[in-house]
Design an enzyme around this catalytic site. Sequence first.
Site, short mmCIF file in Angstrom:
data_model
loop_
_atom_site.label_atom_id
_atom_site.label_comp_id
_atom_site.label_asym_id
_atom_site.label_seq_id
_atom_site.Cartn_x
_atom_site.Cartn_y
_atom_site.Cartn_z
CG HIS A 77 -1.61 -1.20 1.56
ND1 HIS A 77 -1.20 -2.10 2.53
CD2 HIS A 77 -2.71 -1.73 0.99
CE1 HIS A 77 -2.05 -3.12 2.56
NE2 HIS A 77 -2.96 -2.93 1.63
CG HIS A 79 1.15 3.28 4.50
ND1 HIS A 79 0.50 2.97 5.68
CD2 HIS A 79 1.23 2.13 3.81
CE1 HIS A 79 0.20 1.69 5.69
NE2 HIS A 79 0.65 1.15 4.57
CG HIS A 95 -3.84 1.88 3.53
ND1 HIS A 95 -4.60 0.82 3.16
CD2 HIS A 95 -2.81 1.35 4.25
CE1 HIS A 95 -4.08 -0.29 3.62
NE2 HIS A 95 -3.00 0.01 4.30
CG HIS A 103 -8.37 -1.73 3.04
ND1 HIS A 103 -7.20 -1.31 2.45
CD2 HIS A 103 -8.38 -3.07 2.95
CE1 HIS A 103 -6.53 -2.36 2.04
NE2 HIS A 103 -7.22 -3.44 2.33
CG HIS A 112 -7.81 3.27 1.70
ND1 HIS A 112 -7.29 2.29 2.52
CD2 HIS A 112 -8.84 3.83 2.38
CE1 HIS A 112 -7.98 2.26 3.65
NE2 HIS A 112 -8.93 3.17 3.58
CG ASP A 115 -6.65 0.19 -0.43
OD1 ASP A 115 -5.78 0.45 0.41
OD2 ASP A 115 -7.87 0.20 -0.18
CG HIS A 156 1.07 -4.75 5.18
ND1 HIS A 156 0.80 -4.29 6.45
CD2 HIS A 156 0.82 -3.71 4.35
CE1 HIS A 156 0.38 -3.03 6.39
NE2 HIS A 156 0.39 -2.65 5.13
NE ARG A 173 1.64 -0.05 8.95
CZ ARG A 173 1.22 1.20 9.03
NH1 ARG A 173 2.09 2.20 9.04
NH2 ARG A 173 -0.06 1.47 9.10
#
Length: 183
Positions: A77, A79, A95, A103, A112, A115, A156, A173
């Site tokens: 993602h 951020h 995000h 999400h 988002h 995403d 992630h 993360r």
Amino acid sequence: MRHHHVSLSGVVLLSLMAAGCAQEGESPGEVSGNVARAALIGADQTEYGEVIIAQGDNGLLVNITGKGLSPGPHGVHIHETGKCEGPDFKSAGGHWNPAGKAHGLDNPQGAHAGDFFNLDIGPDGAGALEATVAGGTLRDGDKALLDADGAAFVVHEGPDDLKTDPSGDSGGRIACGIFVGGR
């Protein structure tokens, strides 16, 4: 298996822009013209790949290359904050979500802007994903990626289920890269 589709002209544009961005002495995380790049670094300073984002005609073109990661799908993602402080990279914030959506690409209320589908990593620890962020821009407008505090890209530890708010139950993360800039 799902993929983001980018037209051949978009791939060629991204490749050409990325090649022009990688100049001698330029460090990852810098912005050059219409291209931003970030090295994906783990809390132990291991490099896990790179993300290149280029301004396209209809949005942002995103190229993610992973290496040295555990095999299988990983949530990835953009951020909202350009900070990657280990060990958990929570400094990158949530995000990137300029439109205030929920999400997940499978969420009827989402998604988002930051995403993506999962980054699939093969048995050799490598994988790649190309995607677009429709209507996104590097610097201008309501969907500008590089606002005053920049942005980050996070990998992630597990797969994103593409629907659960706020991060698809994708786990911790494990790698983070910074896009710096500002308007």
